[in-house]
Design a protein around this motif. Sequence first.
Motif, PDB file in Angstrom:
ATOM      1  N   ALA A  81      35.879  41.191  42.859  1.00 56.77           N
ATOM      2  CA  ALA A  81      36.803  41.411  43.759  1.00 56.77           C
ATOM      3  C   ALA A  81      38.160  41.274  43.219  1.00 56.77           C
ATOM      4  N   THR A  82      38.075  39.975  42.398  1.00 49.71           N
ATOM      5  CA  THR A  82      39.681  39.549  41.878  1.00 49.71           C
ATOM      6  C   THR A  82      39.891  40.275  40.663  1.00 49.71           C
ATOM      7  N   LEU A  83      38.789  41.086  39.886  1.00 49.20           N
ATOM      8  CA  LEU A  83      39.156  42.016  38.887  1.00 49.20           C
ATOM      9  C   LEU A  83      39.779  43.210  39.449  1.00 49.20           C
ATOM     10  N   ASP A  84      39.150  43.579  40.504  1.00 50.40           N
ATOM     11  CA  ASP A  84      39.760  45.046  41.353  1.00 50.40           C
ATOM     12  C   ASP A  84      40.976  44.781  41.661  1.00 50.40           C
ATOM     13  N   PHE A  85      41.148  43.663  42.358  1.00 50.52           N
ATOM     14  CA  PHE A  85      42.421  43.172  43.161  1.00 50.52           C
ATOM     15  C   PHE A  85      43.489  43.332  41.807  1.00 50.52           C
ATOM     16  N   ILE A  86      43.463  42.331  40.916  1.00 49.08           N
ATOM     17  CA  ILE A  86      44.655  42.457  39.776  1.00 49.08           C
ATOM     18  C   ILE A  86      44.800  43.529  39.316  1.00 49.08           C
ATOM     19  N   SER A  87      43.775  44.632  38.976  1.00 47.75           N
ATOM     20  CA  SER A  87      43.996  45.883  38.381  1.00 47.75           C
ATOM     21  C   SER A  87      44.925  46.870  39.081  1.00 47.75           C
TER      22      SER A  87
END
Length: 252
Positions: free
Chosen positions: A155-161
């Motif tokens: 979820a963190t990865l998707d958010f930052i992207s």
Amino acid sequence: MKQTQRHDAIVELVKKQGYVSTEELVEQFAVSPQTIRRDLNDLADQNLIMRHHGGAALPSSSVNTPWHDRKATQTAEKERIAQKVASQIPNGATLFIDIGTTPEAVAHALLNHSNLRVVTNNLNVANTLKVKEDFRIILAGGELRSRDGGIIGEATLDFISQFRLDFGILGISGIDGDGSLLEFDYHEVRTKRAIIENSRCVMLVVDHSKFGRNAMVNLGSISLVDQVYTDMMPPAGVMQVIAENNVQLELC
């Protein structure tokens, strides 16, 4: 030989040989066994070596030093780095601030700025910056790592992207002699890559103790970043990569 010089020499011997005995160090530096034991305890406290009965070896590459211990080490160096980074960031800028005690120092140094928009996966950074009413703080979702306030996961990865920001303030656990950026957590590495890919200018903030430090996950080459802010000249192998790739080096 001064204590700091002896410490540096001990670390270099351990890196070269993998293991050194107390007796060998006593003979090498012509000091007492008690002095060498104090030296090894000090270096082990900084996670520069791993203390063994009768000697020392390279530190573990699978487990990071506890956050509270990292927070309390190299504090003056981190503050100088943070102040220099902050001086390069204009009011009104947008930026990512990464997990790590040096990025957290940068957050403190930004408190005199105005109208910043900050995306972070570091709960400590969000807590530091929340006092600024004119800042817009966007906290990433994901799994909270309670030991250091880091937020990681898919979820963190998707958010930052989703973002494209002016600056990415990046920390790292270790830098190998060939310039490889090293971390302990695979999930954290993926998040750092997303910060690199989505920042117009990537600022690596790292004190000298991270050069030559081992960690098990390879993020990639230091050539991925645009600028390196540190307190001492990096080792020759790292400097070669920096020079060949036109990475801007700032000594603080």
